[in-house]
Design a protein around this motif. Structure first.
Motif, PDB file in Angstrom:
ATOM      1  N   HIS A  83     -69.072 -20.039  10.586  1.00 47.38           N
ATOM      2  CA  HIS A  83     -68.096 -21.122  10.780  1.00 47.38           C
ATOM      3  C   HIS A  83     -67.705 -21.167  12.265  1.00 47.38           C
ATOM      4  O   HIS A  83     -66.693 -20.598  12.667  1.00 47.38           O
ATOM      5  CB  HIS A  83     -66.872 -20.914   9.887  1.00 47.38           C
ATOM      6  CG  HIS A  83     -67.219 -20.860   8.437  1.00 47.38           C
ATOM      7  ND1 HIS A  83     -67.517 -21.981   7.700  1.00 47.38           N
ATOM      8  CD2 HIS A  83     -67.340 -19.809   7.595  1.00 47.38           C
ATOM      9  CE1 HIS A  83     -67.807 -21.628   6.465  1.00 47.38           C
ATOM     10  NE2 HIS A  83     -67.706 -20.317   6.368  1.00 47.38           N
ATOM     11  N   ASP A  85     -66.414 -23.267  14.214  1.00 51.23           N
ATOM     12  CA  ASP A  85     -65.100 -23.799  14.591  1.00 51.23           C
ATOM     13  C   ASP A  85     -64.044 -22.694  14.650  1.00 51.23           C
ATOM     14  O   ASP A  85     -63.020 -22.862  15.306  1.00 51.23           O
ATOM     15  CB  ASP A  85     -64.645 -24.885  13.608  1.00 51.23           C
ATOM     16  CG  ASP A  85     -65.401 -26.189  13.823  1.00 51.23           C
ATOM     17  OD1 ASP A  85     -65.589 -26.572  14.995  1.00 51.23           O
ATOM     18  OD2 ASP A  85     -65.802 -26.805  12.827  1.00 51.23           O
ATOM     19  N   ARG A 104     -73.422 -27.962  20.824  1.00 52.08           N
ATOM     20  CA  ARG A 104     -73.846 -28.317  19.465  1.00 52.08           C
ATOM     21  C   ARG A 104     -74.650 -27.167  18.868  1.00 52.08           C
ATOM     22  O   ARG A 104     -75.396 -26.495  19.571  1.00 52.08           O
ATOM     23  CB  ARG A 104     -74.723 -29.562  19.472  1.00 52.08           C
ATOM     24  CG  ARG A 104     -74.017 -30.823  19.834  1.00 52.08           C
ATOM     25  CD  ARG A 104     -74.959 -32.035  19.718  1.00 52.08           C
ATOM     26  NE  ARG A 104     -74.272 -33.245  20.076  1.00 52.08           N
ATOM     27  CZ  ARG A 104     -74.242 -33.758  21.302  1.00 52.08           C
ATOM     28  NH1 ARG A 104     -74.875 -33.160  22.280  1.00 52.08           N
ATOM     29  NH2 ARG A 104     -73.580 -34.868  21.547  1.00 52.08           N
ATOM     30  N   TYR A 116     -72.252 -28.100  14.041  1.00 54.24           N
ATOM     31  CA  TYR A 116     -71.108 -27.861  14.922  1.00 54.24           C
ATOM     32  C   TYR A 116     -71.271 -28.718  16.162  1.00 54.24           C
ATOM     33  O   TYR A 116     -72.337 -28.746  16.775  1.00 54.24           O
ATOM     34  CB  TYR A 116     -71.069 -26.384  15.310  1.00 54.24           C
ATOM     35  CG  TYR A 116     -70.088 -26.021  16.393  1.00 54.24           C
ATOM     36  CD1 TYR A 116     -68.754 -25.766  16.097  1.00 54.24           C
ATOM     37  CD2 TYR A 116     -70.490 -25.895  17.713  1.00 54.24           C
ATOM     38  CE1 TYR A 116     -67.851 -25.393  17.087  1.00 54.24           C
ATOM     39  CE2 TYR A 116     -69.597 -25.529  18.713  1.00 54.24           C
ATOM     40  CZ  TYR A 116     -68.282 -25.283  18.390  1.00 54.24           C
ATOM     41  OH  TYR A 116     -67.401 -24.917  19.376  1.00 54.24           O
ATOM     42  N   ARG A 118     -68.693 -29.711  19.548  1.00 50.95           N
ATOM     43  CA  ARG A 118     -67.374 -29.629  20.168  1.00 50.95           C
ATOM     44  C   ARG A 118     -67.500 -29.960  21.650  1.00 50.95           C
ATOM     45  O   ARG A 118     -68.407 -29.479  22.322  1.00 50.95           O
ATOM     46  CB  ARG A 118     -66.783 -28.237  19.987  1.00 50.95           C
ATOM     47  CG  ARG A 118     -65.373 -28.120  20.513  1.00 50.95           C
ATOM     48  CD  ARG A 118     -64.715 -26.856  20.033  1.00 50.95           C
ATOM     49  NE  ARG A 118     -63.460 -26.659  20.730  1.00 50.95           N
ATOM     50  CZ  ARG A 118     -62.775 -25.543  20.731  1.00 50.95           C
ATOM     51  NH1 ARG A 118     -63.214 -24.506  20.039  1.00 50.95           N
ATOM     52  NH2 ARG A 118     -61.651 -25.430  21.391  1.00 50.95           N
TER      53      ARG A 118
END
Length: 136
Positions: A83, A85, A104, A116, A118
């Motif tokens: 995960h 994040d 990414r 992912y 961000r």
């Protein structure tokens, strides 16, 4: 399709093909051995704009791929169980320079898909949040 994105897509296809070969080789070949987790593959990209896109492949279980420090990167991903994040490695301050970078990751962690994306205000903030994961 820009060259860097095409290269990243080909790298992911090759990595996922290798993962599929391992899991499709049959029950004996794919059976987990004590101490070994299910192979995981992530395509990692960093896009700093102006055609500055870098990509690498991270393989975990065992650690490998094209990432320059796969052992440390796999440990980071394992710490948050895929995960991404949840990664927050270092809270030290960075400069307020605005030079956005997009990190990414796409692939599989254990048996789960990982997606992912961000955007960080600058490379310092990217490294503070993700340590060596996106350092390549």
């Amino acid at each position: 399709m820009p060259f860097a994105r095409r290269t990243a897509a080909l790298a992911l296809a090759a990595a996922l093909g290798a993962l599929a070969a391992v899991t499709a080789a049959g029950p004996a070949a794919a059976a987990p051995r004590p101490g070994l987790e299910t192979p995981s593959v992530l395509l990692l990209t960093v896009d700093a704009g102006d055609a500055d896109v870098r990509a690498t492949v991270l393989v975990c279980g065992p650690a490998g791929g094209l990432h320059p420090d796969p052992v440390a990167a796999c440990r980071l991903v394992a710490r948050v169980d895929g995960h991404l994040d949840a990664l927050d490695v270092d809270a030290d301050p960075c400069t307020s320079q605005y030079a956005p970078v997009v990190a990414r990751a796409v692939g599989f962690w254990q048996d789960r898909p990982v997606t992912y994306t961000r955007t960080f205000a600058n490379t310092c903030l990217l490294r503070r949040a993700t340590a060596t994961l996106f350092t390549f």
